[in-house]
Design a protein around this motif. Sequence first.
Motif, PDB file in Angstrom:
ATOM      1  N   TYR A 131       0.838  -1.193   0.000  1.00  6.19           N
ATOM      2  CA  TYR A 131       0.000   0.000   0.000  1.00  6.19           C
ATOM      3  C   TYR A 131       0.873   1.243   0.000  1.00  6.19           C
ATOM      4  N   ILE A 156       0.944   4.935   1.082  1.00  5.47           N
ATOM      5  CA  ILE A 156       0.272   5.881   1.968  1.00  5.47           C
ATOM      6  C   ILE A 156       0.959   7.233   1.772  1.00  5.47           C
ATOM      7  N   ILE A 192       1.060  12.083  -3.548  1.00  4.08           N
ATOM      8  CA  ILE A 192       0.453  11.556  -4.780  1.00  4.08           C
ATOM      9  C   ILE A 192       1.207  12.067  -6.010  1.00  4.08           C
ATOM     10  N   GLU A 220      -1.121   2.468  -9.740  1.00  5.36           N
ATOM     11  CA  GLU A 220      -2.288   2.417  -8.845  1.00  5.36           C
ATOM     12  C   GLU A 220      -2.577   0.976  -8.416  1.00  5.36           C
ATOM     13  N   ASN A 273      -1.955  -0.052  -4.602  1.00  6.38           N
ATOM     14  CA  ASN A 273      -3.261   0.142  -3.956  1.00  6.38           C
ATOM     15  C   ASN A 273      -3.543   1.595  -3.558  1.00  6.38           C
ATOM     16  N   PHE A 274      -3.480   2.486  -4.511  1.00  3.03           N
ATOM     17  CA  PHE A 274      -3.860   3.881  -4.275  1.00  3.03           C
ATOM     18  C   PHE A 274      -4.552   4.379  -5.533  1.00  3.03           C
ATOM     19  N   THR A 275      -5.060   5.588  -5.467  1.00  2.00           N
ATOM     20  CA  THR A 275      -5.669   6.187  -6.660  1.00  2.00           C
ATOM     21  C   THR A 275      -5.176   7.614  -6.840  1.00  2.00           C
TER      22      THR A 275
END
Length: 116
Positions: free
Chosen positions: A24, A26, A34, A68, A72-74
């Motif tokens: 993940y 974070i 991001i 992504e 596991n992020f967007t």
Amino acid sequence: MKLIYLQTNQTPHNNIKSDKSKIYFIPDPQGLGIDSMGEFAATFELSNQFLDENGKSVPFKYIAEALENAFNFTFRNAYKSKSRVFSRKPYNLTKALDYLKKLLIRESRDKKIGKR
């Protein structure tokens, strides 16, 4: 080198198993946010070393989607992130890469000091 990220796999009993990454990302504004991932996606695109199965360079959109899925992020909007990267001042263009470089240098220096 070939990176393949499969969304689903067929098991021998025809059950569909998810290959969701267990890693993940974070975001942390003090480290990597991001837009750092946007920076990575943009530089990966510019490298022309990310190819599809036909050997053609992959567009930014697919590189962003792969990041992504892998972490596991967007982005919500990867193109806005890419735009923010290129709107930085020249000395801040590679903030994420500079941050990671500093971490590597510090770790290397600490390991050398520890060997003495």
